[in-house]
Design a protein around this motif. Sequence first.
Motif, mmCIF file in Angstrom:
data_model
loop_
_atom_site.group_PDB
_atom_site.id
_atom_site.type_symbol
_atom_site.label_atom_id
_atom_site.label_comp_id
_atom_site.label_asym_id
_atom_site.label_seq_id
_atom_site.Cartn_x
_atom_site.Cartn_y
_atom_site.Cartn_z
ATOM 1 N N VAL A 1 16.548 13.134 6.936
ATOM 2 C CA VAL A 1 16.552 13.906 8.186
ATOM 3 C C VAL A 1 16.656 12.956 9.370
ATOM 4 C CG1 VAL A 1 15.142 15.365 9.677
ATOM 5 C CG2 VAL A 1 15.318 15.870 7.242
ATOM 6 N N ASN B 1 1.748 8.199 -12.201
ATOM 7 C CA ASN B 1 1.541 7.330 -11.026
ATOM 8 C C ASN B 1 1.082 5.937 -11.433
ATOM 9 O OD1 ASN B 1 -0.933 7.878 -11.943
ATOM 10 N ND2 ASN B 1 -1.778 8.650 -10.030
ATOM 11 N N LEU C 1 20.148 11.573 9.728
ATOM 12 C CA LEU C 1 21.100 12.577 10.237
ATOM 13 C C LEU C 1 20.874 12.815 11.721
ATOM 14 C CD1 LEU C 1 21.193 15.141 7.331
ATOM 15 C CD2 LEU C 1 23.053 13.722 8.154
ATOM 16 N N VAL C 2 19.604 12.948 12.096
ATOM 17 C CA VAL C 2 19.298 13.174 13.508
ATOM 18 C C VAL C 2 19.834 12.028 14.346
ATOM 19 C CG1 VAL C 2 17.412 13.267 15.185
ATOM 20 C CG2 VAL C 2 17.319 14.672 13.134
ATOM 21 N N LEU D 1 10.438 19.253 -3.691
ATOM 22 C CA LEU D 1 9.194 18.922 -3.002
ATOM 23 C C LEU D 1 8.054 19.853 -3.423
ATOM 24 C CD1 LEU D 1 10.565 18.380 0.598
ATOM 25 C CD2 LEU D 1 9.673 16.623 -0.912
ATOM 26 N N ILE E 1 9.470 11.279 -2.832
ATOM 27 C CA ILE E 1 10.542 12.228 -2.530
ATOM 28 C C ILE E 1 10.386 12.746 -1.096
ATOM 29 C CG2 ILE E 1 11.605 14.396 -3.220
ATOM 30 C CD1 ILE E 1 10.468 13.953 -5.987
ATOM 31 N N PHE E 2 9.137 12.995 -0.731
ATOM 32 C CA PHE E 2 8.845 13.482 0.606
ATOM 33 C C PHE E 2 9.354 12.489 1.657
ATOM 34 C CE2 PHE E 2 5.825 14.522 4.031
ATOM 35 C CZ PHE E 2 6.076 15.880 4.093
ATOM 36 N N GLN F 1 3.293 1.722 -1.888
ATOM 37 C CA GLN F 1 3.668 2.016 -3.268
ATOM 38 C C GLN F 1 2.512 2.716 -3.951
ATOM 39 O OE1 GLN F 1 6.591 1.088 -4.915
ATOM 40 N NE2 GLN F 1 7.477 0.462 -2.990
ATOM 41 N N THR F 2 2.340 4.018 -3.683
ATOM 42 C CA THR F 2 1.185 4.721 -4.227
ATOM 43 C C THR F 2 1.369 5.085 -5.686
ATOM 44 O OG1 THR F 2 2.153 6.774 -3.493
ATOM 45 C CG2 THR F 2 0.608 5.728 -1.996
ATOM 46 N N GLY F 3 2.617 5.136 -6.151
ATOM 47 C CA GLY F 3 2.861 5.570 -7.509
ATOM 48 C C GLY F 3 3.022 7.073 -7.601
ATOM 49 N N ASN F 4 2.845 7.756 -6.483
ATOM 50 C CA ASN F 4 2.952 9.217 -6.470
ATOM 51 C C ASN F 4 4.396 9.637 -6.197
ATOM 52 O OD1 ASN F 4 2.891 11.921 -5.821
ATOM 53 N ND2 ASN F 4 0.782 11.815 -5.062
ATOM 54 N N ILE F 5 5.058 10.250 -7.174
ATOM 55 C CA ILE F 5 6.479 10.566 -7.042
ATOM 56 C C ILE F 5 6.713 11.559 -5.908
ATOM 57 C CG2 ILE F 5 8.495 11.481 -8.231
ATOM 58 C CD1 ILE F 5 7.146 10.698 -10.830
ATOM 59 N N GLY F 6 5.810 12.558 -5.792
ATOM 60 C CA GLY F 6 5.970 13.554 -4.733
ATOM 61 C C GLY F 6 6.033 12.894 -3.363
ATOM 62 N N LEU G 1 3.103 3.416 -12.011
ATOM 63 C CA LEU G 1 4.030 2.363 -11.553
ATOM 64 C C LEU G 1 3.769 2.053 -10.084
ATOM 65 C CD1 LEU G 1 6.335 0.772 -12.788
ATOM 66 C CD2 LEU G 1 7.890 2.366 -11.724
ATOM 67 N N LYS G 2 2.769 1.256 -9.836
ATOM 68 C CA LYS G 2 2.463 0.887 -8.450
ATOM 69 C C LYS G 2 1.833 -0.502 -8.447
ATOM 70 C CE LYS G 2 -1.980 3.193 -8.685
ATOM 71 N NZ LYS G 2 -2.818 4.239 -8.124
ATOM 72 N N TRP G 3 1.464 -0.946 -7.232
ATOM 73 C CA TRP G 3 0.916 -2.293 -7.131
ATOM 74 C C TRP G 3 -0.408 -2.358 -7.844
ATOM 75 C CZ3 TRP G 3 -3.775 -2.342 -4.702
ATOM 76 C CH2 TRP G 3 -4.108 -1.178 -3.946
ATOM 77 N N ARG H 1 0.832 -1.193 0.000
ATOM 78 C CA ARG H 1 0.000 0.000 0.000
ATOM 79 C C ARG H 1 0.879 1.260 0.000
ATOM 80 N NH1 ARG H 1 -4.604 -2.014 -0.542
ATOM 81 N NH2 ARG H 1 -5.067 -3.965 0.523
ATOM 82 N N VAL I 1 13.214 12.533 1.839
ATOM 83 C CA VAL I 1 13.782 13.659 2.582
ATOM 84 C C VAL I 1 13.626 13.438 4.080
ATOM 85 C CG1 VAL I 1 13.521 16.104 3.049
ATOM 86 C CG2 VAL I 1 13.470 15.293 0.713
ATOM 87 N N LEU I 2 12.424 13.040 4.485
ATOM 88 C CA LEU I 2 12.211 12.818 5.913
ATOM 89 C C LEU I 2 13.142 11.720 6.436
ATOM 90 C CD1 LEU I 2 8.372 13.183 6.456
ATOM 91 C CD2 LEU I 2 10.211 14.772 6.989
ATOM 92 N N TYR J 1 23.824 12.177 14.431
ATOM 93 C CA TYR J 1 24.574 13.269 15.073
ATOM 94 C C TYR J 1 23.987 13.736 16.378
ATOM 95 C CZ TYR J 1 27.281 13.438 10.873
ATOM 96 O OH TYR J 1 28.109 13.097 9.861
#
Lengths: 166, 632, 106
Positions: free
Chosen positions: B622, C102, B625-626, C29, B614-615, B606-611, C104-106, B604, B618-619, B629
């Motif tokens: 972070v 979108n 790194l947290v 982002l 990436i989100f 694997q939404t296929g949503n690139i944004g 490329l997903k299950w 689930r 990034v998290l 360090y």
Amino acid sequence: MVLYIFYALSVIAMACALLVVFSKNPIHSVLYLILTFFAIAGHYVLLNAQFLAVVHIIVYAGAIMVLFLFVIMLLNLNAETEPHKNTLTKIMATISGGLLMVTLAGAFRVLEKNLGQVTVQNSNVGTIENLGKVLFNDFLLPFEISSVLFLSAMIGAVILGKKQLN
Amino acid sequence: MKEIAWLLPALPLAGFIINGLGRKYIPKTLAGIIGSATVLGAFIIGIMLFMQVHETQQGQVLNYYRWLSVGSLVVDLGLYVDQLSAWMILIITGIGFLIHVYSMGYMSHDEGHNKFFAYLNLFVFFMLVLVMGSNYPMMFIGWEGVGLCSYLLIGFWNTNTNYNNAAKKAFVMNRIGDLGFLLGMFMIYYNFGSLDYNTVFAKVAGFEINSPVLVAIALLLFVGAMGKSAQLPLYTWLPDAMAGPTPVSALIHAATMVTAGIYMIVRSNIIYTLAPHAQDVVMVVGLATSIFAAVIGLKQNDIKKVLAYSTVSQLGLMFMALGVGAYSSAMFHVTTHAFFKALLFLGSGSVIHAMGGEQDMRFMGGLKKKLPITFITFLLGTLAICGIPPLSGFFSKDEILLNAFMASPVIWSLAVISSLITTIYMLRLLFVTFYGKFRGTHEQEHHLHESPASMTIPLVILCILAVFGGLLNVPEIFGGNAWAHHYFSGMIISTGEEHGHHVSHATEFILMGVMLTLIAAAFVVLRNKYITKGAVPEKDEEMTGFTKLIGNKFMVDEIYDFFIVKPAYLMSSALYYVAELKFIDLIVNAIGDGIVGLGRIFRRLQTGNIGFYIFTMVLSIVAILVFKYFVV
Amino acid sequence: MKEVVQGIPLNYYLALSTVLFSIGVLGVLFRRNAIIILMCVELMLNSVNLLLVAFSAFHGDAKAQVFVFFIMIVAAAEVAVGLALMVLIYRNIKSLDIDFLNKLKW
């Protein structure tokens, strides 16, 4: 004096970078990015890396950004066609971007304790002569292989750009 | 010497590669020529090496490449050329060449002709590695390699299930022996810290006679020899190995591969000489095999099976010779046996060829006139194996019998019985096949013909060797100088005890006389039975009592089947139904189901949503790194 | 030029690179246009380049600058292939909005 130049360049770089992100029109983004690259090239000159500064201008401003411009114009992208994200996403993006910056800065602060006093040993490392020696003595094979990489990238781009894939 | 010695194994290997890769493209004739020529080249180099060794009278280690260097274990890809290996090289490449030439005729109608030559060349290569290696691992490589080739060639006609089973049987039986060889090698390394012949033998010399270590090593190595050289109780694969084409039987299962066990013991002779207990075991096993196999041979009707049991029996005789410390006699018998047994097998091949594949001698008879060359060569081969003077078999057998007599008259008398039985079944084979009336079908009779020249020429050459091979080692009482015996004396370490009891010439003549009288008597009786009365061996159903038992090979296969194969099979199926299905499968399936379930949940993400990706990235950066360090 | 280098502490370059890198991440982002995202990636690469050159000057080791050189090479190759992909995507879905990509997903 030098410090002021540094400040000026840094401000230009950061401001233009932000404008890249926030301008509505993709063409403007590209132009601001070119400005950012010029500011970074200025930093290279400050660091006495003249060769890299020149290469940077040629490769980024001269080649890569022109490629971007071409593609954007070819696809006729402008502010009207630009998609928009919803507000929540934008807020989340800003928060996480800031979070990353804060974390990185904090990490560097931690590292600073171990960094100690850094001294300049040879400020002429960035000259063409010096760089050429290192490049062709220590990194000859990677240098040659990078030409193969370029070749394959070129072939790949041509294949992808062809009208009929099948 | 170093410059050319490596060519010796390399040539047949090249032949194998060429014929193997190009088997679909090379014409049959060319493949045969390539196969034969490489072996001939090896033979010529072998002669050169032999000359040098004969001149210098000492061995030479030729190291080409350091193969392994782990801790104190160092194994070189090295060749060792000395009296023994040069001698074996000549047998392998010489007889190998003749058999290659013979195969060009014999296999000419076979679809797998090129494959056959590739395998034969591969076999010659591995056999040369076996005898030329300068350490035990090299010998082991060759040992396994010839086992592989034997497997491939027994099952050469692999569309026949029985043949494949025979090949598998040979492979498995050999593996049992190989385990002994391996354990022996481990013990050698553990105790001497090296596997090189020279180092090991130098260290062995410091041990006391019959020290447990040496006896154990000798016995373990002998287990290996039992498998490879078909001794009791691991001999049953050899008669079945006759499923392969006849040239294979001649080369691998009579002349060369099966003598690898004898080669190994002669090579390690110092270990055996210093371990008389192990020698006694070798002698008893050899003698028992010799008589046992000979008795079975009496009632076999398949022409190749008779020769196979004869081979087992002769190998037993050689091991008996090794057991009484007569190493050079055993090597001499290996040589003469290679001559006449290869001749007999090739002769039988010629007969089978003429009979269109028929192997049962009850359906032959009267082939004397139809196959004159085959008959004469076969006749001389038979006389040689029976030990009729002055043919080669007489000299080698006589020497073994003499050595047996010096060890103990009991051993001698048992060996004489074995030789007598050999004479009986060989003459029976000769008379039933070549004399009397033809008993096959009319079609076969019409088809009968002498084999082509490529088959008869090797027969004639081998016949000459079988007749005159004895001249290599003419004993003193006939005015000879026992050349082969002196040739080997440089590499055989003797404790000096055998020379203690020397027998007089008169005794020697008496022993020979007894043997020859028995042979002559057997000849008269058999001639009367099979030629004068024209008796034919009874059909399988007509056999009764003890004869039937012999005809069924003492039921050894059935006994093995009942006591080893069946229980192993039962155990396997028990493990399959209980451990495998009820236990292992359960675990495996549970793991698989668990992963599938987890995947169903996590997919689930694997939404296929690139944004979103990436989100998350990034998290995650972070978080890393947290953690790096600020937390730790 | 010696005093030029000595005049600016290494920390300043660290800070500048961090800010530029974060702006790059923010752009990735923030925007949905694939070409802008690619440009922001270039920005991130350049912030790292800047840091490498700074460290190179401070340590007096030219090898770092050679690596910058190689990063440029890779970036150029990447942009060439990346833009070709953009053109292809646009040709197929008439848009460069990453939210449409979108499948490329299950």
